[in-house]
Design a protein around this motif. Structure first.
Motif, PDB file in Angstrom:
ATOM      1  N   CYS A 195      42.861  -0.889 -23.180  1.00 35.61           N
ATOM      2  CA  CYS A 195      41.696  -1.764 -22.995  1.00 35.61           C
ATOM      3  C   CYS A 195      42.095  -3.196 -22.646  1.00 35.61           C
ATOM      4  CB  CYS A 195      40.801  -1.745 -24.234  1.00 35.61           C
ATOM      5  SG  CYS A 195      39.874  -0.205 -24.413  1.00 35.61           S
ATOM      6  N   SER A 196      43.159  -3.700 -23.262  1.00 36.19           N
ATOM      7  CA  SER A 196      43.584  -5.071 -22.946  1.00 36.19           C
ATOM      8  C   SER A 196      44.033  -5.167 -21.494  1.00 36.19           C
ATOM      9  CB  SER A 196      44.687  -5.541 -23.897  1.00 36.19           C
ATOM     10  OG  SER A 196      45.896  -4.841 -23.700  1.00 36.19           O
ATOM     11  N   TRP A 197      44.681  -4.116 -20.992  1.00 43.12           N
ATOM     12  CA  TRP A 197      45.088  -4.117 -19.585  1.00 43.12           C
ATOM     13  C   TRP A 197      43.869  -4.015 -18.666  1.00 43.12           C
ATOM     14  CZ3 TRP A 197      48.927  -6.283 -17.604  1.00 43.12           C
ATOM     15  CH2 TRP A 197      50.179  -6.271 -18.207  1.00 43.12           C
ATOM     16  N   GLU A 198      42.902  -3.211 -19.035  1.00 45.74           N
ATOM     17  CA  GLU A 198      41.703  -3.075 -18.203  1.00 45.74           C
ATOM     18  C   GLU A 198      40.916  -4.382 -18.156  1.00 45.74           C
ATOM     19  OE1 GLU A 198      40.866  -0.778 -16.088  1.00 45.74           O
ATOM     20  OE2 GLU A 198      42.512   0.548 -16.643  1.00 45.74           O
ATOM     21  N   ILE A 199      40.831  -5.060 -19.294  1.00 44.25           N
ATOM     22  CA  ILE A 199      40.153  -6.361 -19.334  1.00 44.25           C
ATOM     23  C   ILE A 199      40.922  -7.375 -18.486  1.00 44.25           C
ATOM     24  CG2 ILE A 199      39.605  -8.299 -20.881  1.00 44.25           C
ATOM     25  CD1 ILE A 199      39.000  -6.064 -23.032  1.00 44.25           C
ATOM     26  N   SER A 200      42.224  -7.345 -18.579  1.00 47.44           N
ATOM     27  CA  SER A 200      43.056  -8.263 -17.785  1.00 47.44           C
ATOM     28  C   SER A 200      42.954  -7.950 -16.293  1.00 47.44           C
ATOM     29  CB  SER A 200      44.514  -8.187 -18.230  1.00 47.44           C
ATOM     30  OG  SER A 200      44.620  -8.589 -19.576  1.00 47.44           O
TER      31      SER A 200
ATOM     32  N   GLU B  61      40.571   3.571 -12.714  1.00 46.42           N
ATOM     33  CA  GLU B  61      39.206   4.058 -12.586  1.00 46.42           C
ATOM     34  C   GLU B  61      38.245   2.905 -12.868  1.00 46.42           C
ATOM     35  OE1 GLU B  61      38.568   7.310 -11.718  1.00 46.42           O
ATOM     36  OE2 GLU B  61      40.735   7.504 -11.490  1.00 46.42           O
ATOM     37  N   LYS B  62      36.973   3.246 -13.013  1.00 46.34           N
ATOM     38  CA  LYS B  62      35.991   2.242 -13.415  1.00 46.34           C
ATOM     39  C   LYS B  62      36.345   1.748 -14.813  1.00 46.34           C
ATOM     40  CE  LYS B  62      32.278   3.951 -10.626  1.00 46.34           C
ATOM     41  NZ  LYS B  62      30.995   3.500 -10.271  1.00 46.34           N
ATOM     42  N   PHE B  63      35.809   0.608 -15.159  1.00 46.91           N
ATOM     43  CA  PHE B  63      36.087   0.004 -16.457  1.00 46.91           C
ATOM     44  C   PHE B  63      35.681   0.972 -17.564  1.00 46.91           C
ATOM     45  CE2 PHE B  63      35.465  -2.867 -20.022  1.00 46.91           C
ATOM     46  CZ  PHE B  63      36.575  -3.680 -19.904  1.00 46.91           C
TER      47      PHE B  63
ATOM     48  N   ARG C 189      34.304   2.679 -20.791  1.00 45.24           N
ATOM     49  CA  ARG C 189      33.205   2.324 -21.703  1.00 45.24           C
ATOM     50  C   ARG C 189      33.714   1.893 -23.071  1.00 45.24           C
ATOM     51  NH1 ARG C 189      28.132   5.996 -20.028  1.00 45.24           N
ATOM     52  NH2 ARG C 189      26.934   4.100 -20.279  1.00 45.24           N
ATOM     53  N   GLN C 190      34.753   2.571 -23.549  1.00 44.28           N
ATOM     54  CA  GLN C 190      35.252   2.252 -24.893  1.00 44.28           C
ATOM     55  C   GLN C 190      35.827   0.839 -24.965  1.00 44.28           C
ATOM     56  OE1 GLN C 190      36.856   4.541 -22.917  1.00 44.28           O
ATOM     57  NE2 GLN C 190      39.071   4.407 -23.185  1.00 44.28           N
ATOM     58  N   CYS C 191      36.078   0.216 -23.819  1.00 41.58           N
ATOM     59  CA  CYS C 191      36.648  -1.138 -23.806  1.00 41.58           C
ATOM     60  C   CYS C 191      35.575  -2.226 -23.793  1.00 41.58           C
ATOM     61  CB  CYS C 191      37.561  -1.305 -22.595  1.00 41.58           C
ATOM     62  SG  CYS C 191      38.966  -0.175 -22.590  1.00 41.58           S
ATOM     63  N   LEU C 192      34.321  -1.841 -23.625  1.00 43.16           N
ATOM     64  CA  LEU C 192      33.246  -2.828 -23.556  1.00 43.16           C
ATOM     65  C   LEU C 192      33.145  -3.677 -24.817  1.00 43.16           C
ATOM     66  CD1 LEU C 192      30.430  -0.843 -21.728  1.00 43.16           C
ATOM     67  CD2 LEU C 192      31.775  -2.761 -20.842  1.00 43.16           C
ATOM     68  N   ARG C 193      33.389  -3.092 -25.968  1.00 47.94           N
ATOM     69  CA  ARG C 193      33.274  -3.858 -27.218  1.00 47.94           C
ATOM     70  C   ARG C 193      34.424  -4.854 -27.387  1.00 47.94           C
ATOM     71  NH1 ARG C 193      34.526   1.375 -28.825  1.00 47.94           N
ATOM     72  NH2 ARG C 193      36.551   1.585 -29.820  1.00 47.94           N
ATOM     73  N   GLU C 194      35.492  -4.674 -26.650  1.00 42.86           N
ATOM     74  CA  GLU C 194      36.628  -5.600 -26.730  1.00 42.86           C
ATOM     75  C   GLU C 194      36.583  -6.672 -25.647  1.00 42.86           C
ATOM     76  OE1 GLU C 194      40.594  -4.009 -27.250  1.00 42.86           O
ATOM     77  OE2 GLU C 194      39.739  -2.109 -27.912  1.00 42.86           O
ATOM     78  N   LYS C 195      35.544  -6.649 -24.863  1.00 40.63           N
ATOM     79  CA  LYS C 195      35.434  -7.567 -23.719  1.00 40.63           C
ATOM     80  C   LYS C 195      35.770  -8.992 -24.146  1.00 40.63           C
ATOM     81  CE  LYS C 195      33.824  -7.792 -19.412  1.00 40.63           C
ATOM     82  NZ  LYS C 195      34.577  -7.403 -18.337  1.00 40.63           N
TER      83      LYS C 195
END
Length: 184
Positions: free
Chosen positions: A159-164, A47-49, A51-57
């Protein structure tokens, strides 16, 4: 081995034993299609990135100079290595990634096929053009190692996978830009 496999081996042998290979002559156009398809599959996988992963960017610094050598063959070697690194990253510990498995499989298969084609086309010339600067190769390796370590440090979290995944899309956009230049 089936007939298709024998034909592929024949093409690889032909391509590596001659300087002119029809499959290799059209490689930049094929790469462009593969890169565009890979970016679409990356989008389709999730899905879209979140939101909860934004702080781990995390910001990874892609070594753009590896895609700016003077000779096309060196660029092909660099792109092959980039595809190998991406394939490696997306072939391990994906259990927490909440992605569409079909799209992920298609993404992996597309990368693998492109790696094989690039290997066939650059293997003979590789000794001549093999990475004009070893430092560039090491920078590329370091970039992907940072991503790999980030995933490990975050225990392959969602989140690490989504950032990757977002970073790989950015990486493929840079490759696409270079491949477009190769076509001109």
């Amino acid at each position: 081995m089936n007939a298709f496999g024998l034909i592929q081996i024949g093409i690889i042998l032909l391509c590596t034993s001659t300087t002119s290979c029809p499959q290799c002559n059209h490689l930049p156009l094929q790469q462009r299609k593969v890169v565009k398809n890979s970016m679409q599959l990356l989008d389709k996988m999730g899905e879209k990135f979140p939101r909860q992963c934004l702080r781990e960017k995390m910001f990874f610094r892609f070594p753009k100079q590896v895609l700016k050598p003077r000779q096309k063959e060196t660029v092909k070697v660099a792109i092959e290595e980039i595809f190998q690194h991406i394939f490696y990253i997306f072939s391990k510990n994906l259990t927490l990634a909440a992605w569409d498995k079909t799209a992920l499989g298609q993404f992996q298969n597309g990368l693998y096929q492109q790696i094989e084609q690039l290997e066939a086309c650059v293997i003979k010339k590789q000794t001549r053009y093999f990475w004009s600067k070893e430092a560039n190769r090491l920078k590329l390796k370091k970039y992907f190692k940072e991503i790999d370590c980030f995933l490990k440090d975050k225990q392959y979290s969602l989140c690490s996978w989504e950032i990757s995944r977002a970073e790989m899309r950015r990486c493929l956009q840079l490759v696409d830009k270079v491949v477009r230049k190769l076509n001109n």
